[in-house]
Design an enzyme around this catalytic site. Structure first.
Site, mmCIF file in Angstrom:
data_model
loop_
_atom_site.group_PDB
_atom_site.id
_atom_site.type_symbol
_atom_site.label_atom_id
_atom_site.label_comp_id
_atom_site.label_asym_id
_atom_site.label_seq_id
_atom_site.Cartn_x
_atom_site.Cartn_y
_atom_site.Cartn_z
ATOM 1 N N ASP A 46 58.431 -61.739 -14.481
ATOM 2 C CA ASP A 46 57.134 -61.804 -15.143
ATOM 3 C C ASP A 46 57.293 -62.635 -16.424
ATOM 4 O OD1 ASP A 46 54.391 -59.726 -15.124
ATOM 5 O OD2 ASP A 46 54.794 -60.988 -16.873
ATOM 6 N N ASN A 61 48.492 -52.969 -9.417
ATOM 7 C CA ASN A 61 47.120 -52.812 -9.920
ATOM 8 C C ASN A 61 46.109 -53.470 -8.984
ATOM 9 O OD1 ASN A 61 48.205 -51.673 -12.298
ATOM 10 N ND2 ASN A 61 48.447 -53.677 -13.236
ATOM 11 N N GLN A 78 44.062 -55.294 -13.186
ATOM 12 C CA GLN A 78 44.532 -56.462 -12.429
ATOM 13 C C GLN A 78 44.032 -57.728 -13.109
ATOM 14 O OE1 GLN A 78 43.369 -56.608 -8.275
ATOM 15 N NE2 GLN A 78 44.828 -58.235 -7.818
ATOM 16 N N GLU A 79 44.961 -58.653 -13.372
ATOM 17 C CA GLU A 79 44.596 -59.928 -14.001
ATOM 18 C C GLU A 79 44.788 -61.093 -13.040
ATOM 19 O OE1 GLU A 79 46.803 -60.272 -17.613
ATOM 20 O OE2 GLU A 79 45.710 -58.607 -18.552
ATOM 21 N N HIS A 88 50.476 -58.024 -6.154
ATOM 22 C CA HIS A 88 51.844 -58.026 -6.678
ATOM 23 C C HIS A 88 52.270 -56.623 -7.073
ATOM 24 C CE1 HIS A 88 48.931 -58.986 -9.858
ATOM 25 N NE2 HIS A 88 49.682 -58.277 -10.674
ATOM 26 N N PHE A 89 53.531 -56.323 -6.823
ATOM 27 C CA PHE A 89 54.162 -55.110 -7.330
ATOM 28 C C PHE A 89 54.949 -55.494 -8.574
ATOM 29 C CE2 PHE A 89 53.580 -53.864 -2.921
ATOM 30 C CZ PHE A 89 53.247 -52.522 -3.014
HETATM 31 P P1 AMP Z 1 48.326 -57.670 -13.401
HETATM 32 O O1 AMP Z 1 47.724 -57.201 -14.701
HETATM 33 O O2 AMP Z 1 48.852 -56.516 -12.584
HETATM 34 O O3 AMP Z 1 47.398 -58.565 -12.604
HETATM 35 O O4 AMP Z 1 49.602 -58.507 -13.801
HETATM 36 C C1 AMP Z 1 49.696 -59.902 -13.721
HETATM 37 C C2 AMP Z 1 51.050 -60.265 -14.275
HETATM 38 O O5 AMP Z 1 51.348 -61.611 -13.909
HETATM 39 C C3 AMP Z 1 51.151 -60.183 -15.797
HETATM 40 O O6 AMP Z 1 52.175 -59.255 -16.163
HETATM 41 C C4 AMP Z 1 51.495 -61.620 -16.211
HETATM 42 O O7 AMP Z 1 52.397 -61.677 -17.297
HETATM 43 C C5 AMP Z 1 52.100 -62.186 -14.941
HETATM 44 N N1 AMP Z 1 51.983 -63.627 -14.814
HETATM 45 C C6 AMP Z 1 50.866 -64.386 -14.899
HETATM 46 N N2 AMP Z 1 51.148 -65.683 -14.708
HETATM 47 C C7 AMP Z 1 52.491 -65.759 -14.464
HETATM 48 C C8 AMP Z 1 53.388 -66.817 -14.185
HETATM 49 N N3 AMP Z 1 52.993 -68.084 -14.108
HETATM 50 N N4 AMP Z 1 54.687 -66.510 -14.004
HETATM 51 C C9 AMP Z 1 55.118 -65.232 -14.084
HETATM 52 N N5 AMP Z 1 54.316 -64.194 -14.326
HETATM 53 C C10 AMP Z 1 53.019 -64.443 -14.526
#
Ligand code: AMP
Length: 140
Positions: free
Chosen positions: A36, A90, A97-98, A103-104
């Site tokens: 991450d 998430n 979720q962003e 993803h896990f």
């Molecule tokens: P979520 O809130 O569960 O959707 O988590 C998305 C995760 O993806 C976050 O922890 C971000 O830091 C990570 N993330 C977003 N873009 C990248 C990227 N290019 N490389 C690695 N991690 C990423």
């Protein structure tokens, strides 16, 4: 697995295709593991399917069956001291979720300040309410 199930404009699909750089830990035919970019603690890693789906319940069973053993391998490679870590997945904006490609997260919890901080707002429910819920959800 071919790339036919990936999407053109998804950031994680781009990582799988190598169009965006990532710190790849390992991969299989069906899943991909990498660091991450904004870790909650050192070693915070992500496991993603090589199949574009926004939500967990949309991922085909054979791909899901590939992801958890890979997550276990990555957890062991991270070296989770004292077995303190969270495996998190998430779904939906309200559920934090962003990135809308399943993803896990594997998030080491080395101390109380680093890693995942969890709110756990338990409700008080009656046995009748639990039973209603149970009858709605039970499968067999
Ligand atoms: P979520 O809130 O569960 O959707 O988590 C998305 C995760 O993806 C976050 O922890 C971000 O830091 C990570 N993330 C977003 N873009 C990248 C990227 N290019 N490389 C690695 N991690 C990423």
């Amino acid at each position: 697995m071919s790339h036919e199930h990936l999407q053109a404009d998804c950031i994680f699909c781009k990582i799988i295709r190598g169009e965006i750089p990532s710190f790849k830990i390992t991969e299989t035919d069906k899943s991909y593991a990498f660091l991450d970019i904004n870790p909650l603690s050192e070693g915070h890693a992500l496991i993603i399917p090589k199949y574009h789906a926004e939500y967990f319940h949309q991922v085909p069973d054979d791909v899901l069956a590939d992801m958890l053993p890979l997550a276990k391998k990555v957890a062991l490679a991270i070296g989770l001291e004292g077995n303190q870590y969270n495996l998190l997945q998430n779904n939906g904006r309200m559920a934090h979720q962003e990135v809308f490609h399943v993803h896990f997260h594997i998030i080491p919890k080395p101390d109380t300040e680093k890693g995942l901080k969890i709110g756990w707002p338990q409700m008080k429910v009656s046995k009748e309410d639990l039973e209603k819920t149970y009858n709605r959800i039970k499968i067999d």
